[in-house]
Design a protein around this motif. Sequence first.
Motif, PDB file in Angstrom:
ATOM      1  N   LEU A 170      52.301  35.515  31.346  1.00  0.00           N
ATOM      2  CA  LEU A 170      52.086  35.093  32.860  1.00  0.00           C
ATOM      3  C   LEU A 170      53.250  35.454  33.728  1.00  0.00           C
ATOM      4  O   LEU A 170      52.882  35.633  34.876  1.00  0.00           O
ATOM      5  N   ALA A 171      54.473  35.579  33.036  1.00  0.00           N
ATOM      6  CA  ALA A 171      55.514  36.021  34.131  1.00  0.00           C
ATOM      7  C   ALA A 171      55.393  37.439  34.419  1.00  0.00           C
ATOM      8  O   ALA A 171      55.543  37.899  35.486  1.00  0.00           O
ATOM      9  N   ARG A 172      54.957  38.423  33.552  1.00  0.00           N
ATOM     10  CA  ARG A 172      54.730  39.648  33.825  1.00  0.00           C
ATOM     11  C   ARG A 172      53.483  39.885  34.923  1.00  0.00           C
ATOM     12  O   ARG A 172      53.943  40.853  35.906  1.00  0.00           O
ATOM     13  N   ALA A 173      52.542  39.246  34.735  1.00  0.00           N
ATOM     14  CA  ALA A 173      51.538  39.274  35.658  1.00  0.00           C
ATOM     15  C   ALA A 173      51.833  38.860  37.072  1.00  0.00           C
ATOM     16  O   ALA A 173      51.741  39.407  38.248  1.00  0.00           O
ATOM     17  N   LEU A 174      52.771  37.740  37.257  1.00  0.00           N
ATOM     18  CA  LEU A 174      53.023  36.963  38.399  1.00  0.00           C
ATOM     19  C   LEU A 174      54.008  38.091  39.128  1.00  0.00           C
ATOM     20  O   LEU A 174      53.986  38.297  40.270  1.00  0.00           O
ATOM     21  N   ARG A 175      54.859  38.884  38.380  1.00  0.00           N
ATOM     22  CA  ARG A 175      55.755  39.809  39.122  1.00  0.00           C
ATOM     23  C   ARG A 175      55.068  41.088  39.711  1.00  0.00           C
ATOM     24  O   ARG A 175      55.495  41.663  40.419  1.00  0.00           O
ATOM     25  N   GLN A 176      53.748  41.346  38.895  1.00  0.00           N
ATOM     26  CA  GLN A 176      53.014  42.242  39.475  1.00  0.00           C
ATOM     27  C   GLN A 176      51.964  41.817  40.629  1.00  0.00           C
ATOM     28  O   GLN A 176      51.045  42.536  41.156  1.00  0.00           O
ATOM     29  N   GLY A 177      52.021  40.585  40.855  1.00  0.00           N
ATOM     30  CA  GLY A 177      51.301  39.997  41.996  1.00  0.00           C
ATOM     31  C   GLY A 177      49.829  39.875  41.380  1.00  0.00           C
ATOM     32  O   GLY A 177      48.994  39.650  42.306  1.00  0.00           O
ATOM     33  N   VAL A 178      49.610  39.708  40.005  1.00  0.00           N
ATOM     34  CA  VAL A 178      48.466  39.398  39.345  1.00  0.00           C
ATOM     35  C   VAL A 178      48.369  37.575  39.098  1.00  0.00           C
ATOM     36  O   VAL A 178      48.962  37.477  38.283  1.00  0.00           O
ATOM     37  N   THR A 179      47.594  36.987  39.950  1.00  0.00           N
ATOM     38  CA  THR A 179      47.794  35.615  39.664  1.00  0.00           C
ATOM     39  C   THR A 179      46.368  34.822  39.857  1.00  0.00           C
ATOM     40  O   THR A 179      45.381  35.579  40.229  1.00  0.00           O
ATOM     41  N   VAL A 180      46.343  33.850  39.223  1.00  0.00           N
ATOM     42  CA  VAL A 180      44.916  33.053  39.085  1.00  0.00           C
ATOM     43  C   VAL A 180      45.416  31.552  39.768  1.00  0.00           C
ATOM     44  O   VAL A 180      46.679  31.158  39.759  1.00  0.00           O
ATOM     45  N   ASP A 181      44.413  30.601  39.788  1.00  0.00           N
ATOM     46  CA  ASP A 181      44.747  29.376  40.330  1.00  0.00           C
ATOM     47  C   ASP A 181      45.693  28.685  39.214  1.00  0.00           C
ATOM     48  O   ASP A 181      45.406  28.652  38.234  1.00  0.00           O
ATOM     49  N   GLY A 182      46.905  27.877  39.597  1.00  0.00           N
ATOM     50  CA  GLY A 182      47.425  27.071  38.562  1.00  0.00           C
ATOM     51  C   GLY A 182      48.457  27.927  38.201  1.00  0.00           C
ATOM     52  O   GLY A 182      49.299  27.366  37.162  1.00  0.00           O
ATOM     53  N   HIS A 183      48.822  29.356  38.232  1.00  0.00           N
ATOM     54  CA  HIS A 183      49.741  30.152  37.678  1.00  0.00           C
ATOM     55  C   HIS A 183      50.927  29.891  37.562  1.00  0.00           C
ATOM     56  O   HIS A 183      51.437  29.685  36.547  1.00  0.00           O
ATOM     57  N   GLU A 184      51.376  29.489  38.645  1.00  0.00           N
ATOM     58  CA  GLU A 184      52.868  28.966  38.965  1.00  0.00           C
ATOM     59  C   GLU A 184      53.351  27.827  38.272  1.00  0.00           C
ATOM     60  O   GLU A 184      54.343  27.527  37.678  1.00  0.00           O
ATOM     61  N   ASP A 185      52.116  26.911  38.358  1.00  0.00           N
ATOM     62  CA  ASP A 185      52.360  25.450  37.747  1.00  0.00           C
ATOM     63  C   ASP A 185      52.476  25.702  36.307  1.00  0.00           C
ATOM     64  O   ASP A 185      53.220  24.918  35.649  1.00  0.00           O
ATOM     65  N   ALA A 186      51.559  26.483  35.716  1.00  0.00           N
ATOM     66  CA  ALA A 186      51.690  26.841  34.233  1.00  0.00           C
ATOM     67  C   ALA A 186      52.954  27.228  33.898  1.00  0.00           C
ATOM     68  O   ALA A 186      53.419  26.907  32.723  1.00  0.00           O
ATOM     69  N   ILE A 187      53.677  28.470  34.486  1.00  0.00           N
ATOM     70  CA  ILE A 187      54.966  28.823  34.098  1.00  0.00           C
ATOM     71  C   ILE A 187      55.822  27.937  34.164  1.00  0.00           C
ATOM     72  O   ILE A 187      56.751  27.668  33.260  1.00  0.00           O
ATOM     73  N   ASP A 188      55.786  27.092  35.147  1.00  0.00           N
ATOM     74  CA  ASP A 188      56.828  25.774  35.498  1.00  0.00           C
ATOM     75  C   ASP A 188      56.568  24.694  34.362  1.00  0.00           C
ATOM     76  O   ASP A 188      57.693  24.253  33.750  1.00  0.00           O
ATOM     77  N   THR A 189      55.357  24.613  33.863  1.00  0.00           N
ATOM     78  CA  THR A 189      55.258  23.503  32.689  1.00  0.00           C
ATOM     79  C   THR A 189      55.865  24.173  31.251  1.00  0.00           C
ATOM     80  O   THR A 189      56.526  23.387  30.705  1.00  0.00           O
ATOM     81  N   ILE A 190      55.622  25.441  31.174  1.00  0.00           N
ATOM     82  CA  ILE A 190      56.267  25.859  29.879  1.00  0.00           C
ATOM     83  C   ILE A 190      57.755  25.964  29.952  1.00  0.00           C
ATOM     84  O   ILE A 190      58.554  25.646  29.152  1.00  0.00           O
ATOM     85  N   LEU A 191      58.238  26.208  31.121  1.00  0.00           N
ATOM     86  CA  LEU A 191      59.682  26.320  31.462  1.00  0.00           C
ATOM     87  C   LEU A 191      60.324  24.932  31.195  1.00  0.00           C
ATOM     88  O   LEU A 191      61.411  24.518  30.771  1.00  0.00           O
ATOM     89  N   GLY A 192      59.460  23.878  31.576  1.00  0.00           N
ATOM     90  CA  GLY A 192      60.012  22.588  31.424  1.00  0.00           C
ATOM     91  C   GLY A 192      59.842  22.129  29.972  1.00  0.00           C
ATOM     92  O   GLY A 192      60.845  21.337  29.617  1.00  0.00           O
ATOM     93  N   TRP A 193      58.946  22.555  29.220  1.00  0.00           N
ATOM     94  CA  TRP A 193      58.902  22.321  27.947  1.00  0.00           C
ATOM     95  C   TRP A 193      60.203  22.788  27.318  1.00  0.00           C
ATOM     96  O   TRP A 193      60.903  22.412  26.341  1.00  0.00           O
ATOM     97  N   LEU A 194      60.564  24.008  27.728  1.00  0.00           N
ATOM     98  CA  LEU A 194      61.778  24.925  27.084  1.00  0.00           C
ATOM     99  C   LEU A 194      62.938  24.156  27.313  1.00  0.00           C
ATOM    100  O   LEU A 194      63.770  24.083  26.740  1.00  0.00           O
ATOM    101  N   ASP A 195      63.014  23.578  28.637  1.00  0.00           N
ATOM    102  CA  ASP A 195      64.103  22.631  28.995  1.00  0.00           C
ATOM    103  C   ASP A 195      64.348  21.560  28.203  1.00  0.00           C
ATOM    104  O   ASP A 195      65.384  21.126  27.871  1.00  0.00           O
ATOM    105  N   ALA A 196      63.151  20.933  27.953  1.00  0.00           N
ATOM    106  CA  ALA A 196      63.074  19.773  27.142  1.00  0.00           C
ATOM    107  C   ALA A 196      63.880  19.824  25.818  1.00  0.00           C
ATOM    108  O   ALA A 196      64.280  18.993  25.166  1.00  0.00           O
ATOM    109  N   TRP A 197      63.305  20.889  25.098  1.00  0.00           N
ATOM    110  CA  TRP A 197      63.555  21.118  23.800  1.00  0.00           C
ATOM    111  C   TRP A 197      65.003  22.221  23.489  1.00  0.00           C
ATOM    112  O   TRP A 197      65.078  22.524  22.335  1.00  0.00           O
ATOM    113  N   ARG A 198      65.461  22.395  24.503  1.00  0.00           N
ATOM    114  CA  ARG A 198      66.778  23.230  24.417  1.00  0.00           C
ATOM    115  C   ARG A 198      67.708  22.581  23.884  1.00  0.00           C
ATOM    116  O   ARG A 198      68.006  21.299  23.915  1.00  0.00           O
ATOM    117  N   GLN A 199      68.364  23.376  22.811  1.00  0.00           N
ATOM    118  CA  GLN A 199      69.522  22.705  21.917  1.00  0.00           C
ATOM    119  C   GLN A 199      70.858  23.451  22.240  1.00  0.00           C
ATOM    120  O   GLN A 199      70.709  24.617  22.528  1.00  0.00           O
TER     121      GLN A 199
END
Length: 407
Positions: free
Chosen positions: A220-249
């Motif tokens: 998803l990140a590599r596609a976004l950097r290339q300008g290849v996107t779909v609906d909800g693309h950025e929200d999906a990235i943010d959701t995964i980043l939020g998950w990683l934030d929540a479980w970071r030790q």
Amino acid sequence: MTTTTSPATAADSFARHLTTPTPPPEDKPWAAQSLAVGAAGTALFHIERARSGTGTWQQAHTWIKSAVATEVSAADTSGLYLGAPAVAFMLDCAVTSEVPRYQDALSAMDGHITKLAHRRADAAETRMSSGRPASFHEYDIFYGLAGIGAYLLRRAPTGHAMERVLTHLVRLTLPTRDQGYGELPGWWVAHHPDLTPSTVPDGHANFGAAHGITGPLLLLARALRQGVTVDGHEDAIDTILGWLDAWRQDGPAGRWWPEHLHLGELRAGLPAQTSPARPSWCYGTPGIARAGQLAAIARHDTVRQHLYETAMARCLTDPGQLSTIADTGLCHGWAGIYQTAWRAAQDAATPALCAALVGLAEALTRHAHPSPDPGLLQGDAGTALALTTAAHDAVPTSGWDACLLID
């Protein structure tokens, strides 16, 4: 301790060792088409050498022919690391604008892979509609849609198949409710990390780049950097980043993430894992941090970018974590660590990752010795390719490391 052997000399030694492919076992003719262990993966090393001028196309062609000696499979079980997508990825690495060798065969295979992507997306949508949990093979890099998407991003980034792959990975980030156990991440799988079936209420959420949610994050990140996107693309990235934030030790050696979470850990909000896993591309901090770094760059989030770069640098300079590395392979050894760190260093906003590369190159070279395994993922070809990167300190001419989604 330093080594007297240079990465270039070590890579040449591997090239002399990897001269003649052996036929696959009679009961496993498909093995030659495996990017992980077969001739298709080993060919990438000789293709890279031929393209950079340190080897010959005759050497590369010997391995390419071995990979396609039997009928290439485009069955629904194929993916980036096996069958038609693996062979096509190998051929795409060999095609150059000056000499379009293998182009006809590659173009013919593209149609099969496009159909495969649609069938796999159909199956994933059916699975979602039924309410059943996912499996690694639905979405991971090795055999799932993230890996197929990595190939499509090279060959047909604006095609409908690419759109369907990205759309499914976006949907995968939406929470689901399963069998009365409450809300679960959409990428929750109903089996153990080793793929053995789990009993209710088991299953797990995986963090690793190879099989976990950071594999889709990489795509998803590599596609976004290339300008290849779909609906909800950025929200999906943010959701995964939020998950990683929540479980970071946070620990004495810096930030790290668990390899996976079972249901009890998810409900308790606390992982059973109490210290970092060994550094690796597949499950450890380097692979996860590269995914986070690429996502942060794609989202123009400099704070998160610094966090992930610092986490990787701390991991790769911590003697305790480095002491757990037991092999030189790409999957979970020195080669994968070096290649991931090298790619991350090229994008880094801070100098710590570049500074760490010297010691990593020395360690990779010191530990690199030809073995009986010629394969890419855990064998000599992967080690030799990372040595080649260390020798030239340049982007691979073939782009072979796109199969790890770290490029």
